[in-house]
Design a protein around this motif. Structure first.
Motif, mmCIF file in Angstrom:
data_model
loop_
_atom_site.group_PDB
_atom_site.id
_atom_site.type_symbol
_atom_site.label_atom_id
_atom_site.label_comp_id
_atom_site.label_asym_id
_atom_site.label_seq_id
_atom_site.Cartn_x
_atom_site.Cartn_y
_atom_site.Cartn_z
ATOM 1 N N ARG A 48 0.820 -1.216 0.000
ATOM 2 C CA ARG A 48 0.000 0.000 0.000
ATOM 3 C C ARG A 48 0.854 1.267 0.000
ATOM 4 N NH1 ARG A 48 -3.910 2.421 4.696
ATOM 5 N NH2 ARG A 48 -5.475 3.382 3.347
ATOM 6 N N TRP A 49 1.770 1.376 0.957
ATOM 7 C CA TRP A 49 2.544 2.614 1.059
ATOM 8 C C TRP A 49 3.672 2.670 0.043
ATOM 9 C CZ3 TRP A 49 -0.121 6.084 3.192
ATOM 10 C CH2 TRP A 49 -1.020 5.767 4.210
ATOM 11 N N LEU A 50 4.184 1.520 -0.348
ATOM 12 C CA LEU A 50 5.153 1.517 -1.449
ATOM 13 C C LEU A 50 4.510 2.043 -2.728
ATOM 14 C CD1 LEU A 50 6.929 -1.948 -0.980
ATOM 15 C CD2 LEU A 50 7.896 0.308 -0.534
ATOM 16 N N ALA A 51 3.255 1.652 -2.967
ATOM 17 C CA ALA A 51 2.552 2.106 -4.166
ATOM 18 C C ALA A 51 2.348 3.616 -4.148
ATOM 19 C CB ALA A 51 1.211 1.393 -4.283
ATOM 20 N N VAL A 52 1.997 4.175 -2.996
ATOM 21 C CA VAL A 52 1.814 5.625 -2.895
ATOM 22 C C VAL A 52 3.119 6.345 -3.210
ATOM 23 C CG1 VAL A 52 1.330 7.518 -1.308
ATOM 24 C CG2 VAL A 52 -0.117 5.478 -1.293
ATOM 25 N N ALA A 53 4.226 5.860 -2.637
ATOM 26 C CA ALA A 53 5.527 6.493 -2.889
ATOM 27 C C ALA A 53 5.894 6.434 -4.370
ATOM 28 C CB ALA A 53 6.605 5.805 -2.048
ATOM 29 N N VAL A 54 5.619 5.299 -5.004
ATOM 30 C CA VAL A 54 5.941 5.139 -6.426
ATOM 31 C C VAL A 54 5.096 6.075 -7.282
ATOM 32 C CG1 VAL A 54 5.710 3.528 -8.359
ATOM 33 C CG2 VAL A 54 6.848 2.804 -6.264
ATOM 34 N N LEU A 55 3.801 6.163 -7.013
ATOM 35 C CA LEU A 55 2.919 7.003 -7.819
ATOM 36 C C LEU A 55 3.259 8.485 -7.668
ATOM 37 C CD1 LEU A 55 -0.477 5.155 -7.226
ATOM 38 C CD2 LEU A 55 0.876 5.186 -9.328
ATOM 39 N N VAL A 56 3.594 8.907 -6.458
ATOM 40 C CA VAL A 56 3.988 10.304 -6.256
ATOM 41 C C VAL A 56 5.292 10.593 -6.993
ATOM 42 C CG1 VAL A 56 4.750 11.980 -4.530
ATOM 43 C CG2 VAL A 56 2.753 10.554 -4.077
ATOM 44 N N SER A 57 6.233 9.656 -6.953
ATOM 45 C CA SER A 57 7.499 9.836 -7.681
ATOM 46 C C SER A 57 7.264 9.910 -9.187
ATOM 47 C CB SER A 57 8.452 8.690 -7.349
ATOM 48 O OG SER A 57 8.748 8.654 -5.970
ATOM 49 N N LEU A 58 6.337 9.097 -9.683
ATOM 50 C CA LEU A 58 6.003 9.158 -11.105
ATOM 51 C C LEU A 58 5.384 10.501 -11.458
ATOM 52 C CD1 LEU A 58 5.748 7.830 -13.874
ATOM 53 C CD2 LEU A 58 3.618 6.751 -13.104
ATOM 54 N N ALA A 59 4.536 11.027 -10.582
ATOM 55 C CA ALA A 59 3.929 12.340 -10.819
ATOM 56 C C ALA A 59 4.994 13.437 -10.883
ATOM 57 C CB ALA A 59 2.911 12.645 -9.724
ATOM 58 N N LEU A 60 5.986 13.361 -10.001
ATOM 59 C CA LEU A 60 7.072 14.351 -10.025
ATOM 60 C C LEU A 60 7.874 14.248 -11.322
ATOM 61 C CD1 LEU A 60 8.324 14.083 -6.324
ATOM 62 C CD2 LEU A 60 7.001 15.941 -7.360
#
Length: 436
Positions: free
Chosen positions: A108-120
Protein backbone atom coordinates in the motif's frame (compact mmCIF):
# COMPACT_ATOMS: atom_id res chain seq x y z
CA UNK A 1 -27.36 -25.36 14.62
CA UNK A 2 -27.56 -21.55 14.69
CA UNK A 3 -24.28 -19.82 13.91
CA UNK A 4 -22.66 -22.94 12.44
CA UNK A 5 -23.90 -23.28 8.89
CA UNK A 6 -22.06 -26.45 7.89
CA UNK A 7 -21.41 -29.87 9.28
CA UNK A 8 -17.66 -29.38 9.61
CA UNK A 9 -18.09 -26.28 11.77
CA UNK A 10 -20.63 -28.08 14.01
CA UNK A 11 -18.25 -31.02 14.34
CA UNK A 12 -15.37 -28.74 15.29
CA UNK A 13 -17.54 -27.00 17.90
CA UNK A 14 -18.52 -30.35 19.47
CA UNK A 15 -14.92 -31.55 19.40
CA UNK A 16 -13.60 -28.52 21.26
CA UNK A 17 -16.50 -28.05 23.68
CA UNK A 18 -15.47 -28.21 27.35
CA UNK A 19 -16.57 -31.42 29.02
CA UNK A 20 -17.64 -33.10 25.81
CA UNK A 21 -17.45 -36.86 25.96
CA UNK A 22 -15.73 -38.58 23.06
CA UNK A 23 -15.13 -42.26 22.56
CA UNK A 24 -11.62 -43.35 21.63
CA UNK A 25 -13.01 -44.88 18.47
CA UNK A 26 -14.52 -41.62 17.29
CA UNK A 27 -12.48 -40.12 14.45
CA UNK A 28 -11.00 -36.66 14.92
CA UNK A 29 -12.40 -33.92 12.74
CA UNK A 30 -10.44 -33.30 9.55
CA UNK A 31 -7.84 -30.57 10.01
CA UNK A 32 -7.99 -27.73 7.55
CA UNK A 33 -5.76 -24.82 6.72
CA UNK A 34 -8.52 -22.21 6.96
CA UNK A 35 -12.19 -21.74 6.30
CA UNK A 36 -13.32 -20.95 2.78
CA UNK A 37 -14.39 -17.45 1.93
CA UNK A 38 -14.82 -15.47 -1.23
CA UNK A 39 -11.64 -13.80 -2.45
CA UNK A 40 -11.91 -10.03 -1.86
CA UNK A 41 -11.70 -7.79 -4.91
CA UNK A 42 -10.00 -4.79 -3.29
CA UNK A 43 -6.38 -5.93 -3.74
CA UNK A 44 -6.83 -6.91 -7.40
CA UNK A 45 -8.55 -3.57 -8.15
CA UNK A 46 -5.59 -1.75 -6.59
CA UNK A 47 -3.27 -3.83 -8.78
CA UNK A 48 -5.36 -2.84 -11.83
CA UNK A 49 -4.99 0.86 -10.89
CA UNK A 50 -1.22 0.47 -10.58
CA UNK A 51 -0.97 -1.19 -13.98
CA UNK A 52 -3.16 1.50 -15.56
CA UNK A 53 -1.13 4.30 -13.95
CA UNK A 54 2.09 2.88 -15.39
CA UNK A 55 1.00 4.32 -18.76
CA UNK A 56 2.92 7.57 -18.23
CA UNK A 57 6.21 5.68 -18.11
CA UNK A 58 5.46 3.26 -20.94
CA UNK A 59 7.16 3.47 -24.33
CA UNK A 60 3.94 3.85 -26.34
CA UNK A 61 3.08 6.99 -24.32
CA UNK A 62 6.54 8.61 -24.23
CA UNK A 63 7.07 7.94 -27.95
CA UNK A 64 4.10 10.15 -28.83
CA UNK A 65 6.12 13.14 -27.61
CA UNK A 66 9.26 12.18 -29.59
CA UNK A 67 8.77 14.70 -32.44
CA UNK A 68 8.49 17.66 -30.01
CA UNK A 69 11.33 16.46 -27.77
CA UNK A 70 13.68 15.92 -30.71
CA UNK A 71 12.77 19.27 -32.30
CA UNK A 72 13.10 21.37 -29.14
CA UNK A 73 16.16 19.60 -27.69
CA UNK A 74 18.02 19.06 -31.00
CA UNK A 75 18.11 15.25 -30.91
CA UNK A 76 18.36 12.74 -33.77
CA UNK A 77 16.65 9.34 -33.85
CA UNK A 78 19.89 7.73 -32.72
CA UNK A 79 20.65 10.18 -29.91
CA UNK A 80 17.09 10.14 -28.57
CA UNK A 81 17.07 6.35 -28.67
CA UNK A 82 20.45 6.23 -26.93
CA UNK A 83 19.21 8.51 -24.14
CA UNK A 84 16.21 6.25 -23.73
CA UNK A 85 18.42 3.17 -23.63
CA UNK A 86 20.73 4.60 -20.95
CA UNK A 87 17.76 5.64 -18.81
CA UNK A 88 16.21 2.19 -19.16
CA UNK A 89 19.40 0.33 -18.26
CA UNK A 90 19.83 2.52 -15.19
CA UNK A 91 16.23 1.91 -14.12
CA UNK A 92 16.65 -1.84 -14.64
CA UNK A 93 19.77 -1.84 -12.44
CA UNK A 94 17.96 0.03 -9.66
CA UNK A 95 14.93 -2.25 -9.93
CA UNK A 96 17.17 -5.31 -9.69
CA UNK A 97 18.57 -3.98 -6.42
CA UNK A 98 15.42 -2.43 -4.95
CA UNK A 99 12.79 -4.87 -6.22
CA UNK A 100 13.21 -7.12 -3.19
CA UNK A 101 11.76 -4.50 -0.83
CA UNK A 102 8.31 -5.76 -1.91
CA UNK A 103 9.03 -8.84 0.23
CA UNK A 104 9.57 -6.73 3.36
CA UNK A 105 6.95 -3.97 3.31
CA UNK A 106 3.23 -3.59 2.70
CA UNK A 107 2.49 -2.75 -0.91
CA UNK A 108 0.00 0.00 0.00
CA UNK A 109 2.54 2.61 1.06
CA UNK A 110 5.15 1.52 -1.45
CA UNK A 111 2.55 2.11 -4.17
CA UNK A 112 1.81 5.63 -2.90
CA UNK A 113 5.53 6.49 -2.89
CA UNK A 114 5.94 5.14 -6.43
CA UNK A 115 2.92 7.00 -7.82
CA UNK A 116 3.99 10.30 -6.26
CA UNK A 117 7.50 9.84 -7.68
CA UNK A 118 6.00 9.16 -11.10
CA UNK A 119 3.93 12.34 -10.82
CA UNK A 120 7.07 14.35 -10.02
CA UNK A 121 8.79 12.86 -13.08
CA UNK A 122 5.83 13.86 -15.27
CA UNK A 123 5.98 17.42 -13.90
CA UNK A 124 9.73 17.52 -14.64
CA UNK A 125 9.11 16.40 -18.23
CA UNK A 126 6.71 19.32 -18.63
CA UNK A 127 9.56 21.77 -17.97
CA UNK A 128 12.52 20.00 -19.59
CA UNK A 129 14.73 22.47 -21.45
CA UNK A 130 17.99 20.58 -21.96
CA UNK A 131 18.93 17.30 -23.58
CA UNK A 132 20.99 16.32 -20.54
CA UNK A 133 18.10 16.99 -18.19
CA UNK A 134 16.02 14.63 -20.31
CA UNK A 135 18.16 11.70 -19.18
CA UNK A 136 17.27 11.74 -15.44
CA UNK A 137 13.64 12.51 -16.32
CA UNK A 138 13.42 9.47 -18.58
CA UNK A 139 15.05 7.45 -15.81
CA UNK A 140 12.33 8.54 -13.37
CA UNK A 141 9.52 7.85 -15.84
CA UNK A 142 10.81 4.37 -16.61
CA UNK A 143 11.64 3.36 -13.02
CA UNK A 144 8.43 4.67 -11.43
CA UNK A 145 6.30 4.14 -14.55
CA UNK A 146 7.22 0.97 -16.36
CA UNK A 147 9.18 -0.65 -13.52
CA UNK A 148 7.80 -0.40 -10.02
CA UNK A 149 4.00 -0.29 -10.61
CA UNK A 150 4.04 -3.63 -12.43
CA UNK A 151 6.49 -5.07 -9.88
CA UNK A 152 4.16 -4.13 -7.03
CA UNK A 153 0.95 -5.18 -8.78
CA UNK A 154 2.04 -8.57 -10.11
CA UNK A 155 4.03 -9.53 -7.02
CA UNK A 156 1.07 -8.57 -4.85
CA UNK A 157 -1.46 -10.62 -6.83
CA UNK A 158 0.91 -13.60 -6.91
CA UNK A 159 1.10 -13.44 -3.13
CA UNK A 160 -2.48 -12.46 -2.29
CA UNK A 161 -4.28 -15.13 -4.33
CA UNK A 162 -3.70 -18.88 -4.40
CA UNK A 163 -6.51 -20.95 -5.90
CA UNK A 164 -7.50 -18.36 -8.50
CA UNK A 165 -4.11 -16.81 -9.13
CA UNK A 166 -4.36 -17.07 -12.92
CA UNK A 167 -7.77 -15.39 -13.13
CA UNK A 168 -6.87 -12.66 -10.63
CA UNK A 169 -3.60 -12.03 -12.47
CA UNK A 170 -5.52 -11.67 -15.73
CA UNK A 171 -7.80 -9.07 -14.11
CA UNK A 172 -4.90 -7.09 -12.65
CA UNK A 173 -2.96 -6.92 -15.90
CA UNK A 174 -6.03 -5.59 -17.71
CA UNK A 175 -4.94 -2.21 -16.39
CA UNK A 176 -2.21 -2.20 -19.00
CA UNK A 177 -4.35 -2.73 -22.12
CA UNK A 178 -6.97 -0.40 -20.64
CA UNK A 179 -4.36 2.35 -20.52
CA UNK A 180 -3.23 1.46 -24.06
CA UNK A 181 -6.80 1.92 -25.25
CA UNK A 182 -7.23 5.32 -23.63
CA UNK A 183 -3.89 7.06 -23.23
CA UNK A 184 -2.53 7.37 -26.80
CA UNK A 185 -5.65 9.08 -28.16
CA UNK A 186 -6.02 11.10 -24.94
CA UNK A 187 -2.43 12.32 -25.29
CA UNK A 188 -2.85 13.22 -28.96
CA UNK A 189 -6.08 15.09 -28.17
CA UNK A 190 -4.57 16.99 -25.22
CA UNK A 191 -1.45 17.92 -27.17
CA UNK A 192 -3.62 19.40 -29.93
CA UNK A 193 -5.76 21.24 -27.39
CA UNK A 194 -3.29 22.56 -24.80
CA UNK A 195 0.25 21.60 -25.88
CA UNK A 196 2.64 18.78 -25.11
CA UNK A 197 4.09 20.26 -21.91
CA UNK A 198 0.67 20.89 -20.44
CA UNK A 199 -0.25 17.27 -21.22
CA UNK A 200 2.52 16.09 -18.90
CA UNK A 201 1.21 18.40 -16.17
CA UNK A 202 -2.24 16.87 -16.59
CA UNK A 203 -0.66 13.43 -16.17
CA UNK A 204 0.96 14.48 -12.89
CA UNK A 205 -2.34 15.86 -11.61
CA UNK A 206 -4.21 12.68 -12.54
CA UNK A 207 -1.75 10.51 -10.64
CA UNK A 208 -2.02 12.57 -7.47
CA UNK A 209 -5.78 13.19 -7.55
CA UNK A 210 -7.03 9.84 -8.87
CA UNK A 211 -4.49 7.02 -8.69
CA UNK A 212 -3.15 7.64 -5.18
CA UNK A 213 -6.59 7.90 -3.50
CA UNK A 214 -7.81 4.76 -5.29
CA UNK A 215 -4.81 2.70 -4.18
CA UNK A 216 -5.23 3.88 -0.59
CA UNK A 217 -8.91 2.97 -0.73
CA UNK A 218 -8.64 -0.51 -2.20
CA UNK A 219 -5.60 -1.56 -0.17
CA UNK A 220 -6.94 -0.33 3.16
CA UNK A 221 -7.31 -4.00 4.21
CA UNK A 222 -4.21 -5.35 2.49
CA UNK A 223 -3.36 -8.88 3.70
CA UNK A 224 -0.21 -9.35 5.75
CA UNK A 225 2.84 -10.84 4.05
CA UNK A 226 2.28 -14.27 5.58
CA UNK A 227 -1.42 -14.38 4.70
CA UNK A 228 -3.48 -14.69 1.54
CA UNK A 229 -6.50 -12.65 0.52
CA UNK A 230 -8.35 -15.91 -0.05
CA UNK A 231 -8.39 -19.10 1.96
CA UNK A 232 -9.52 -22.62 1.28
CA UNK A 233 -10.76 -25.63 3.27
CA UNK A 234 -8.54 -27.81 1.13
CA UNK A 235 -5.17 -28.58 2.74
CA UNK A 236 -2.26 -27.01 0.87
CA UNK A 237 0.66 -29.36 0.25
CA UNK A 238 3.95 -27.96 1.55
CA UNK A 239 6.41 -27.00 -1.15
CA UNK A 240 9.86 -25.56 -1.44
CA UNK A 241 10.18 -21.79 -1.26
CA UNK A 242 13.13 -20.78 -3.41
CA UNK A 243 15.39 -17.87 -2.53
CA UNK A 244 16.70 -15.56 -5.22
CA UNK A 245 20.22 -16.96 -4.78
CA UNK A 246 18.93 -20.48 -5.43
CA UNK A 247 17.02 -19.35 -8.50
CA UNK A 248 20.10 -17.61 -9.90
CA UNK A 249 21.96 -20.91 -9.68
CA UNK A 250 19.34 -22.60 -11.87
CA UNK A 251 20.28 -22.57 -15.60
CA UNK A 252 16.67 -23.13 -16.72
CA UNK A 253 15.71 -19.79 -15.18
CA UNK A 254 18.05 -17.94 -17.53
CA UNK A 255 16.84 -19.97 -20.48
CA UNK A 256 13.28 -18.87 -19.76
CA UNK A 257 14.42 -15.27 -19.30
CA UNK A 258 16.25 -15.22 -22.64
CA UNK A 259 13.02 -16.25 -24.37
CA UNK A 260 10.38 -14.36 -22.39
CA UNK A 261 12.04 -10.94 -22.73
CA UNK A 262 11.42 -11.11 -26.49
CA UNK A 263 8.04 -9.27 -26.45
CA UNK A 264 9.54 -6.46 -24.36
CA UNK A 265 12.27 -5.92 -26.95
CA UNK A 266 10.15 -6.32 -30.08
CA UNK A 267 7.09 -4.32 -29.04
CA UNK A 268 9.23 -1.53 -27.57
CA UNK A 269 11.29 -1.31 -30.75
CA UNK A 270 8.17 -1.01 -32.89
CA UNK A 271 6.23 1.44 -30.73
CA UNK A 272 9.22 3.65 -29.89
CA UNK A 273 10.04 4.21 -33.56
CA UNK A 274 6.41 4.35 -34.66
CA UNK A 275 6.87 7.82 -36.17
CA UNK A 276 9.68 6.52 -38.40
CA UNK A 277 7.62 3.45 -39.31
CA UNK A 278 4.56 5.36 -40.49
CA UNK A 279 6.74 7.83 -42.38
CA UNK A 280 8.53 5.11 -44.35
CA UNK A 281 5.32 3.19 -45.02
CA UNK A 282 3.33 6.26 -46.08
CA UNK A 283 0.85 6.01 -43.20
CA UNK A 284 0.00 8.52 -40.46
CA UNK A 285 0.41 8.54 -36.69
CA UNK A 286 -3.33 9.07 -36.33
CA UNK A 287 -3.98 5.85 -38.29
CA UNK A 288 -1.64 3.91 -36.02
CA UNK A 289 -3.02 5.46 -32.83
CA UNK A 290 -6.58 4.70 -33.94
CA UNK A 291 -5.85 0.96 -33.69
CA UNK A 292 -4.62 1.05 -30.10
CA UNK A 293 -8.16 0.43 -28.77
CA UNK A 294 -8.26 -2.74 -30.87
CA UNK A 295 -4.85 -3.69 -29.51
CA UNK A 296 -6.14 -3.12 -25.99
CA UNK A 297 -9.37 -5.03 -26.59
CA UNK A 298 -7.60 -8.10 -27.93
CA UNK A 299 -5.10 -7.89 -25.06
CA UNK A 300 -7.99 -7.93 -22.59
CA UNK A 301 -9.63 -10.98 -24.14
CA UNK A 302 -6.33 -12.83 -24.40
CA UNK A 303 -5.37 -11.99 -20.82
CA UNK A 304 -8.69 -13.29 -19.48
CA UNK A 305 -8.47 -16.47 -21.57
CA UNK A 306 -4.86 -17.00 -20.46
CA UNK A 307 -5.81 -16.61 -16.80
CA UNK A 308 -8.52 -19.25 -17.19
CA UNK A 309 -6.10 -21.62 -18.93
CA UNK A 310 -3.34 -21.05 -16.36
CA UNK A 311 -5.68 -22.13 -13.54
CA UNK A 312 -6.52 -25.33 -15.43
CA UNK A 313 -3.37 -26.29 -17.32
CA UNK A 314 -0.57 -24.41 -15.54
CA UNK A 315 1.63 -21.65 -16.93
CA UNK A 316 4.37 -24.02 -18.05
CA UNK A 317 2.29 -25.79 -20.70
CA UNK A 318 1.34 -22.47 -22.35
CA UNK A 319 4.86 -21.01 -22.52
CA UNK A 320 5.92 -22.28 -25.98
CA UNK A 321 2.79 -20.91 -27.66
CA UNK A 322 2.49 -17.29 -26.57
CA UNK A 323 5.26 -15.88 -28.82
CA UNK A 324 3.94 -17.28 -32.12
CA UNK A 325 1.19 -14.66 -32.85
CA UNK A 326 3.66 -11.79 -32.43
CA UNK A 327 6.10 -13.43 -34.83
CA UNK A 328 3.39 -13.62 -37.50
CA UNK A 329 2.24 -10.04 -36.87
CA UNK A 330 5.74 -8.55 -37.13
CA UNK A 331 6.31 -10.49 -40.36
CA UNK A 332 3.22 -8.88 -41.88
CA UNK A 333 4.36 -5.45 -40.71
CA UNK A 334 7.78 -6.00 -42.30
CA UNK A 335 6.73 -7.25 -45.73
CA UNK A 336 3.52 -5.30 -46.39
CA UNK A 337 3.05 -1.65 -47.32
CA UNK A 338 -0.71 -1.83 -47.05
CA UNK A 339 -2.19 0.31 -44.30
CA UNK A 340 -4.16 -2.73 -43.17
CA UNK A 341 -0.93 -4.35 -42.01
CA UNK A 342 -1.41 -2.16 -38.92
CA UNK A 343 -4.62 -3.84 -37.66
CA UNK A 344 -3.18 -7.29 -38.45
CA UNK A 345 -0.09 -6.52 -36.42
CA UNK A 346 -2.14 -4.94 -33.60
CA UNK A 347 -4.38 -8.01 -33.26
CA UNK A 348 -1.58 -10.59 -33.39
CA UNK A 349 0.82 -8.54 -31.28
CA UNK A 350 -1.93 -8.01 -28.70
CA UNK A 351 -2.42 -11.77 -28.40
CA UNK A 352 1.19 -12.15 -27.29
CA UNK A 353 1.11 -8.98 -25.22
CA UNK A 354 -2.10 -9.92 -23.42
CA UNK A 355 -1.00 -13.43 -22.56
CA UNK A 356 2.55 -12.47 -21.53
CA UNK A 357 1.79 -10.52 -18.36
CA UNK A 358 -0.72 -13.07 -17.04
CA UNK A 359 1.44 -16.03 -17.99
CA UNK A 360 4.72 -14.72 -16.61
CA UNK A 361 3.04 -13.25 -13.53
CA UNK A 362 1.83 -16.73 -12.56
CA UNK A 363 4.90 -18.63 -13.77
CA UNK A 364 7.43 -17.53 -11.13
CA UNK A 365 5.05 -18.24 -8.25
CA UNK A 366 4.22 -21.61 -9.81
CA UNK A 367 7.88 -22.56 -10.11
CA UNK A 368 9.52 -20.98 -7.07
CA UNK A 369 6.82 -20.19 -4.49
CA UNK A 370 5.75 -16.81 -3.09
CA UNK A 371 7.90 -16.17 -0.01
CA UNK A 372 10.68 -14.50 -2.04
CA UNK A 373 8.56 -13.66 -5.07
CA UNK A 374 9.43 -9.95 -5.07
CA UNK A 375 13.17 -10.63 -5.16
CA UNK A 376 12.79 -13.26 -7.90
CA UNK A 377 10.45 -11.10 -9.99
CA UNK A 378 12.85 -8.17 -9.68
CA UNK A 379 15.42 -10.17 -11.64
CA UNK A 380 12.91 -11.22 -14.28
CA UNK A 381 11.41 -7.76 -14.57
CA UNK A 382 14.82 -6.09 -14.68
CA UNK A 383 15.65 -8.37 -17.61
CA UNK A 384 12.47 -7.23 -19.38
CA UNK A 385 13.30 -3.58 -18.68
CA UNK A 386 16.83 -4.12 -19.98
CA UNK A 387 15.44 -5.68 -23.17
CA UNK A 388 13.06 -2.77 -23.66
CA UNK A 389 15.95 -0.41 -22.92
CA UNK A 390 18.17 -1.98 -25.54
CA UNK A 391 15.58 -1.84 -28.31
CA UNK A 392 15.22 1.93 -28.96
CA UNK A 393 18.94 2.67 -28.95
CA UNK A 394 19.93 -0.37 -31.04
CA UNK A 395 17.21 0.18 -33.65
CA UNK A 396 17.95 3.92 -33.75
CA UNK A 397 21.68 3.39 -34.26
CA UNK A 398 21.04 0.82 -37.01
CA UNK A 399 18.68 3.28 -38.71
CA UNK A 400 21.40 5.95 -38.58
CA UNK A 401 23.77 3.40 -40.18
CA UNK A 402 21.30 2.78 -43.00
CA UNK A 403 19.88 -0.62 -41.96
CA UNK A 404 16.29 -0.75 -43.19
CA UNK A 405 13.55 -1.08 -40.58
CA UNK A 406 12.00 -4.01 -42.46
CA UNK A 407 15.26 -5.97 -42.24
CA UNK A 408 15.43 -5.35 -38.52
CA UNK A 409 11.85 -6.59 -38.11
CA UNK A 410 12.65 -9.85 -39.91
CA UNK A 411 15.66 -10.40 -37.62
CA UNK A 412 13.32 -9.95 -34.65
CA UNK A 413 10.97 -12.57 -36.09
CA UNK A 414 13.83 -15.06 -36.44
CA UNK A 415 14.81 -14.63 -32.78
CA UNK A 416 11.18 -14.88 -31.65
CA UNK A 417 10.76 -18.26 -33.35
CA UNK A 418 14.03 -19.46 -31.82
CA UNK A 419 12.77 -18.34 -28.39
CA UNK A 420 9.53 -20.32 -28.83
CA UNK A 421 11.52 -23.47 -29.65
CA UNK A 422 13.76 -22.88 -26.62
CA UNK A 423 10.74 -22.67 -24.31
CA UNK A 424 9.37 -25.89 -25.79
CA UNK A 425 12.64 -27.64 -25.00
CA UNK A 426 12.69 -26.28 -21.42
CA UNK A 427 9.18 -27.43 -20.43
CA UNK A 428 10.25 -30.87 -19.05
CA UNK A 429 12.89 -29.21 -16.87
CA UNK A 430 10.37 -26.65 -15.61
CA UNK A 431 7.95 -29.43 -14.73
CA UNK A 432 10.62 -31.01 -12.54
CA UNK A 433 11.31 -27.68 -10.82
CA UNK A 434 7.61 -27.11 -10.10
CA UNK A 435 7.29 -30.61 -8.63
CA UNK A 436 9.91 -29.86 -5.96
Amino acid sequence: MPGYPNRRARQARWWNAPGSARRESDPAPTATVATHRRAPTGPVVAAFVLMFSSAFGQTYFIAIFAPWLKAELGLTDGSFGSFYTVANIASAAVLLWAGRIVDSFRIRWLAVAVLVSLALSCAAMASVASAWLLLPILFGLRLFGQGFPAQLAITGVGRWYLRRRGRMMSIAVLGFPASEAVMPMAAVTLIAAVGWRETWLAAAAGLCLVSVPLVLLFLRNEPAHDQSAETSEEPVAPRREWTRAEVLRTPAFFGVLAATVTPAFVMTAIFFHQAYLVETKGWTLAWLAAWFPVFAGVSVLTALATGWLVDRLGARRLLPLFLVPMAVGVTVLAVSRSAYAVPVFMVLGAMTNGSAQTLLGALWAELFGTRHLGAIRSVAFAAQVFASALAPGLVGILLDLGVRLESQYLAMVAYTLFAALLLKALVPRLNRLAAT
